[in-house]
Design a protein around this motif. Structure first.
Motif, mmCIF file in Angstrom:
data_model
loop_
_atom_site.group_PDB
_atom_site.id
_atom_site.type_symbol
_atom_site.label_atom_id
_atom_site.label_comp_id
_atom_site.label_asym_id
_atom_site.label_seq_id
_atom_site.Cartn_x
_atom_site.Cartn_y
_atom_site.Cartn_z
ATOM 1 N N PHE A 1 39.432 32.204 42.164
ATOM 2 C CA PHE A 1 39.378 33.508 41.501
ATOM 3 C C PHE A 1 38.894 33.389 40.057
ATOM 4 C CE2 PHE A 1 42.533 33.901 44.865
ATOM 5 C CZ PHE A 1 42.200 35.111 45.455
ATOM 6 N N GLY A 2 38.439 32.214 39.649
ATOM 7 C CA GLY A 2 37.956 32.016 38.294
ATOM 8 C C GLY A 2 38.988 31.489 37.325
ATOM 9 N N GLY A 3 40.186 31.143 37.801
ATOM 10 C CA GLY A 3 41.242 30.643 36.924
ATOM 11 C C GLY A 3 41.275 29.138 36.853
ATOM 12 N N ASP A 4 41.951 28.641 35.845
ATOM 13 C CA ASP A 4 42.094 27.199 35.630
ATOM 14 C C ASP A 4 43.512 26.788 36.016
ATOM 15 O OD1 ASP A 4 42.225 24.578 34.782
ATOM 16 O OD2 ASP A 4 41.437 24.973 32.766
ATOM 17 N N PRO A 5 43.696 26.020 37.091
ATOM 18 C CA PRO A 5 45.052 25.609 37.483
ATOM 19 C C PRO A 5 45.730 24.697 36.474
ATOM 20 C CG PRO A 5 43.399 24.461 38.795
ATOM 21 C CD PRO A 5 42.668 25.507 38.008
ATOM 22 N N ALA A 6 44.983 24.201 35.502
ATOM 23 C CA ALA A 6 45.563 23.373 34.454
ATOM 24 C C ALA A 6 45.972 24.180 33.225
ATOM 25 C CB ALA A 6 44.582 22.277 34.036
ATOM 26 N N ARG A 7 45.864 25.511 33.307
ATOM 27 C CA ARG A 7 46.229 26.384 32.171
ATOM 28 C C ARG A 7 47.030 27.575 32.693
ATOM 29 N NH1 ARG A 7 40.938 28.130 29.312
ATOM 30 N NH2 ARG A 7 42.285 28.634 27.548
ATOM 31 N N VAL A 8 48.166 27.302 33.281
ATOM 32 C CA VAL A 8 48.999 28.343 33.882
ATOM 33 C C VAL A 8 50.225 28.590 33.005
ATOM 34 C CG1 VAL A 8 50.455 28.951 35.852
ATOM 35 C CG2 VAL A 8 48.242 27.835 36.238
ATOM 36 N N THR A 9 50.410 29.826 32.596
ATOM 37 C CA THR A 9 51.621 30.252 31.885
ATOM 38 C C THR A 9 52.448 31.112 32.831
ATOM 39 O OG1 THR A 9 50.572 30.235 29.711
ATOM 40 C CG2 THR A 9 52.537 31.598 29.958
ATOM 41 N N HIS B 1 27.118 34.139 42.983
ATOM 42 C CA HIS B 1 27.080 33.028 42.033
ATOM 43 C C HIS B 1 26.602 31.770 42.766
ATOM 44 C CE1 HIS B 1 28.397 30.048 39.124
ATOM 45 N NE2 HIS B 1 28.610 31.028 38.274
ATOM 46 N N PRO B 2 25.623 31.051 42.207
ATOM 47 C CA PRO B 2 25.070 29.907 42.933
ATOM 48 C C PRO B 2 26.078 28.827 43.243
ATOM 49 C CG PRO B 2 24.311 29.954 40.639
ATOM 50 C CD PRO B 2 24.952 31.273 40.919
ATOM 51 N N ASN C 1 54.326 37.489 49.058
ATOM 52 C CA ASN C 1 52.905 37.672 48.804
ATOM 53 C C ASN C 1 52.607 37.623 47.316
ATOM 54 O OD1 ASN C 1 53.359 40.597 47.927
ATOM 55 N ND2 ASN C 1 54.085 40.660 50.048
ATOM 56 N N VAL C 2 51.339 37.475 46.995
ATOM 57 C CA VAL C 2 50.889 37.457 45.607
ATOM 58 C C VAL C 2 49.823 38.529 45.416
ATOM 59 C CG1 VAL C 2 51.360 34.991 45.317
ATOM 60 C CG2 VAL C 2 49.077 35.733 46.029
ATOM 61 N N ASN C 3 49.683 38.961 44.173
ATOM 62 C CA ASN C 3 48.618 39.880 43.769
ATOM 63 C C ASN C 3 47.825 39.209 42.660
ATOM 64 O OD1 ASN C 3 49.906 42.107 45.362
ATOM 65 N ND2 ASN C 3 51.489 41.843 43.811
ATOM 66 N N VAL C 4 46.519 39.204 42.779
ATOM 67 C CA VAL C 4 45.671 38.507 41.814
ATOM 68 C C VAL C 4 44.722 39.505 41.170
ATOM 69 C CG1 VAL C 4 44.018 36.636 41.438
ATOM 70 C CG2 VAL C 4 45.774 36.406 43.221
ATOM 71 N N PHE C 5 44.640 39.453 39.843
ATOM 72 C CA PHE C 5 43.743 40.300 39.066
ATOM 73 C C PHE C 5 42.835 39.371 38.258
ATOM 74 C CE2 PHE C 5 47.862 42.232 39.654
ATOM 75 C CZ PHE C 5 47.586 43.517 40.109
ATOM 76 N N THR C 6 41.534 39.550 38.390
ATOM 77 C CA THR C 6 40.607 38.636 37.721
ATOM 78 C C THR C 6 39.375 39.383 37.238
ATOM 79 O OG1 THR C 6 39.210 36.666 38.010
ATOM 80 C CG2 THR C 6 39.610 38.007 39.971
ATOM 81 N N PRO C 7 38.845 39.004 36.066
ATOM 82 C CA PRO C 7 37.620 39.644 35.600
ATOM 83 C C PRO C 7 36.384 39.105 36.308
ATOM 84 C CG PRO C 7 38.319 38.001 34.022
ATOM 85 C CD PRO C 7 39.397 38.066 35.074
ATOM 86 N N GLU C 8 36.504 37.922 36.912
ATOM 87 C CA GLU C 8 35.322 37.261 37.472
ATOM 88 C C GLU C 8 35.713 36.473 38.718
ATOM 89 O OE1 GLU C 8 31.861 34.124 36.011
ATOM 90 O OE2 GLU C 8 33.188 35.045 34.547
ATOM 91 N N PRO C 9 35.686 37.109 39.888
ATOM 92 C CA PRO C 9 36.123 36.431 41.114
ATOM 93 C C PRO C 9 35.082 35.445 41.638
ATOM 94 C CG PRO C 9 35.364 38.636 41.629
ATOM 95 C CD PRO C 9 35.299 38.507 40.132
ATOM 96 N N VAL C 10 34.798 34.445 40.824
ATOM 97 C CA VAL C 10 33.835 33.399 41.156
ATOM 98 C C VAL C 10 34.508 32.058 40.929
ATOM 99 C CG1 VAL C 10 31.627 32.356 40.539
ATOM 100 C CG2 VAL C 10 31.864 34.832 40.518
ATOM 101 N N ALA C 11 34.307 31.125 41.844
ATOM 102 C CA ALA C 11 34.979 29.829 41.750
ATOM 103 C C ALA C 11 34.638 29.129 40.449
ATOM 104 C CB ALA C 11 34.585 28.957 42.937
ATOM 105 N N ALA C 12 35.659 28.580 39.814
ATOM 106 C CA ALA C 12 35.486 27.852 38.562
ATOM 107 C C ALA C 12 35.506 26.353 38.828
ATOM 108 C CB ALA C 12 36.593 28.224 37.582
ATOM 109 N N ASP C 13 34.595 25.646 38.198
ATOM 110 C CA ASP C 13 34.636 24.189 38.262
ATOM 111 C C ASP C 13 35.829 23.688 37.457
ATOM 112 O OD1 ASP C 13 32.310 24.027 39.785
ATOM 113 O OD2 ASP C 13 31.036 24.108 37.990
ATOM 114 N N PRO C 14 36.331 22.480 37.769
ATOM 115 C CA PRO C 14 37.485 21.952 37.024
ATOM 116 C C PRO C 14 37.250 21.978 35.515
ATOM 117 C CG PRO C 14 37.049 20.595 38.946
ATOM 118 C CD PRO C 14 35.914 21.580 38.857
#
Length: 504
Positions: free
Chosen positions: A196-204, A5-6, A105-118
Motif C-alpha cells: 500500500f506504499g508504506g514502510d514496515p520499518a517505520r510503524v507507529t 506503476h512500472p 479485520n483492518v482498514n487501510v488508508f493510503t495516498p499512493e496504493p503502489v508497492a514501495a521498495d524497501p
C-alpha cells in the motif's frame, strides 16, 4: 486510461477503484477526498480486509488464525463486522457496530496504493481503538485516515475481540486473546503494508483510552518489539490484570452462567447471554468504581506469564521498549463529566471526606488541594472529577515517564476547555489528533466552532512524530520535565503535571 506503476504490485492508480495485491490476494478499494487544501487531495481507502479467520465456532475462544488466501478480488468498499454488538452507550466517539462474524479485520488508508521498495515507503500509523476493552469500533468516521494520508502517512485501523471473548479467563483457552489479535494484525501490517506504499520499518502504533493502554502494553511486551518502532499513547488506561484476579473473575462469570469454566462450557452459552452477564458483572457502582480506581479494570490484558511476563511498568523499568520513542499524555479532566450530575449531592460534603472517599491519603490532601486551587474553586463535582482523572490517568503518565528513565519520552497535556463541557474531557483530543473537526458528532463533545488552529497543531505534532520520531517539543527527561500544553495558545511548560505530584 489506466495507469500502472512500472514497479507496482498491480495497483491501478487511474481508476475509481484502485486494486492492490497483498499476500492473501487482490483487494479493491475506493478513492476519497481529503480536507484542508494541502498535501494529497485524495486518499485510497481499503476497508474490512480480514487479517484472521472469523473467530466463531471452533475458533471462538482460540488464538486468532491467519486469514487463508482468497481466489477472487476482495471488494474492500465497506467496513467489516465489529466485535462490538449494539451501542453500549459508554463511548463519546461515534463508533458504529456492524453485524457479522468476520470481526478481525483492518482498514487501510493510503495516498499512493503502489508497492514501495524497501526503505522507500511512507511512514505508517496503526490505530487501536478504545472503549474500556469491552466496547469501541474501528469503523468510526473519526478514525478515517484521510487527513493523515493527506500529510503523507499510511494509516491502518485494526479490530480485536472485546470483553470476555477477548480477555476473559477460560481454563483451557489461550490467554489474552484480544492481545493476540493485536499481534496478528501487526504481523499483517509487517507483511502487507509495503503493498500500500508504506514502510514496515517505520510503524507507529497509537490509541486512545483502552487503545492507549493497548499500545503501552505492546511497548512493554518482549514478544511485540519487532512489530513497531514508535508509540503515541492518548489517555492510556493500562489494565495489567493480575493472573489471580483474571481467573477469579472468569470463574465467577462462569458460575453465574451456569457453565463450566472451559471452552466447551462457554461455547454452549449464546453470545448475547455472555454480553448480558458481562455487563452485569462490570456495571459501574460506587463499590466497583472504587475497585477500578484501586485495581484497574477486571477485563483487559492480563499478566499471564506468556505474553505479559510482568506488569507493564516493571517491564519499562527493566528497559523493555527503551529503544522506541514514546509520546503520552491526557486531557486535564478526563472523567469530570461523570461527576456533573452529582454536583448538588456533593455540595455539602466536606472536601476532606470527599477526597478520602476517592482514595486520597490524609497526608496528601492539603498539598493536593493547594496544588489544585483553581479546580477547588470550580466546585466539589469538578474536584471529584479531577481526582478521578488524576488517579486513573495522570499519575500514570508521570510514573511511566520516570519508569522509562533515559528512554526517549515526550509528555503533553490537552488543556483546551470544551465549549460544551467547560473543561477538557475524555475523548476531546481525538478529533484534534485526526484533524477531523469537520466530521459528525463533534459539537456535543467540543461545542460549536472548536479551534481548527489547535487541530492543526495537534495533528502536525502527530505527523512529525510518526515521520521522524520527534513531535516537536523537548523530551520530558531532565530536571525541567518539559511538556507541551495544547491550548489556545499552546505552550511548553516546566513540570506541567505538578498538580498531580501530591498523589505520587
Amino acid at each position: 486510461m489506466t495507469l500502472e506503476h512500472p514497479a507496482s504490485n498491480g495497483a491501478l492508480l487511474g481508476t475509481e477503484h484502485p486494486e492492490v495485491r497483498i499476500a492473501e490476494g487482490l483487494v479493491r478499494g475506493r478513492w476519497r477526498p481529503t480536507t484542508g487544501g494541502r498535501g494529497n487531495a485524495r486518499s485510497a481507502a481499503f476497508l474490512g480486509i480480514p487479517f484472521a479467520e472469523a473467530p466463531v465456532g471452533e475458533l471462538r475462544f482460540a488464538a486468532p488464525q491467519p486469514k487463508a488466501p482468497w481466489g477472487d478480488v476482495l471488494d474492500a468498499a465497506e467496513f467489516g463486522a465489529t466485535a462490538q454488538r449494539g451501542d453500549p452507550g459508554v463511548t463519546l466517539i461515534p463508533e458504529p457496530s456492524i453485524p457479522g462474524d468476520s470481526t478481525l479485520n483492518v482498514n487501510v488508508f493510503t495516498p499512493e496504493p503502489v508497492a514501495a521498495d524497501p526503505g522507500t515507503g511512507l511512514p505508517v500509523l496503526v490505530w487501536i481503538h478504545g472503549g474500556g476493552y469491552f466496547a469501541g469500533s474501528p469503523a468510526s468516521v473519526w478514525y478515517d485516515g484521510r487527513n493523515f494520508t493527506r500529510d503523507g502517512v499510511v494509516t491502518v485501523t485494526i479490530s480485536y475481540r472485546l470483553g470476555f471473548d477477548g480477555f476473559g479467563w477460560i481454563e483451557d483457552a489461550p490467554s489474552n486473546r484480544g492481545v493476540r489479535d493485536w499481534l496478528l494484525a501487526l504481523e499483517w501490517v509487517q507483511r502487507n503494508i509495503a503493498a500500500f506504499g508504506g514502510d514496515p520499518a517505520r510503524v507507529t502504533i497509537a490509541g486512545q483510552s483502552a487503545g492507549g493502554g493497548a499500545v503501552m502494553t505492546l511497548l512493554g511486551m518482549e514478544r511485540a518489539q519487532h512489530l513497531f518502532h514508535g508509540v503515541y499513547a492518548i489517555s492510556g488506561a493500562l489494565a495489567d490484570v493480575s493472573a489471580e484476579r483474571s481467573e477469579a473473575f472468569g470463574r465467577k462469570l462462569a458460575e453465574s452462567a451456569g457453565a463450566a469454566p472451559t471452552r466447551a462450557g462457554w461455547s454452549a452459552i449464546p453470545e448475547d447471554r455472555v454480553l448480558e452477564l458481562q455487563k452485569a458483572a462490570t456495571a459501574m457502582t460506587s463499590d466497583s468504581m472504587s475497585e477500578i480506581i484501586d485495581e484497574g479494570l477486571p477485563l483487559g490484558p492480563a499478566v499471564d506469564g506468556e505474553l505479559l511476563l510482568r506488569p507493564t511498568p516493571e517491564s519499562f523499568r527493566l528497559g523493555v521498549g527503551s529503544d522506541k520513542p514514546l509520546v503520552l499524555g491526557a486531557t486535564d479532566d478526563e472523567f469530570s463529566m461523570a461527576m456533573t450530575d452529582a454536583a448538588k449531592a456533593l455540595r455539602w460534603v466536606p472536601k476532606g471526606i470527599l477526597l478520602g472517599k476517592l482514595g486520597v491519603p490524609k497526608s496528601a490532601r492539603g498539598a493536593y488541594l493547594a496544588a489544585n486551587a483553581d479546580v477547588v474553586a470550580a466546585g466539589k463535582a469538578r474536584l471529584a472529577g479531577r481526582v478521578l482523572t488524576d488517579r486513573m490517568f495522570r499519575t500514570a503518565i508521570l510514573r511511566i515517564a520516570e519508569d522509562r528513565g533515559a528512554a526517549p519520552t515526550w509528555v503533553y497535556r490537552f488543556s483546551w476547555p470544551s465549549g460544551a463541557f467547560g473543561f477538557a474531557e475524555h475523548c476531546l483530543d481525538v478529533p484534534f489528533f485526526f484533524d477531523c473537526l469537520d466530521g459528525p458528532a463533534i459539537e456535543p463533545l467540543a461545542g460549536p466552532n472548536p479551534p481548527q488552529a489547535l487541530a492543526d497543531e495537534v495533528h502536525a505534532a502527530a505527523v512529525a512524530f510518526i515521520a521522524n520520531g520527534d513531535p516537536g517539543w523537548p523530551a520530558h527527561g531532565g530536571a525541567d520535565r518539559i511538556a507541551r500544553v495544547f491550548d489556545v495558545p499552546s505552550r511548553d511548560a516546566r513540570d506541567a503535571y505538578a498538580s498531580v505530584r501530591p498523589l505520587l
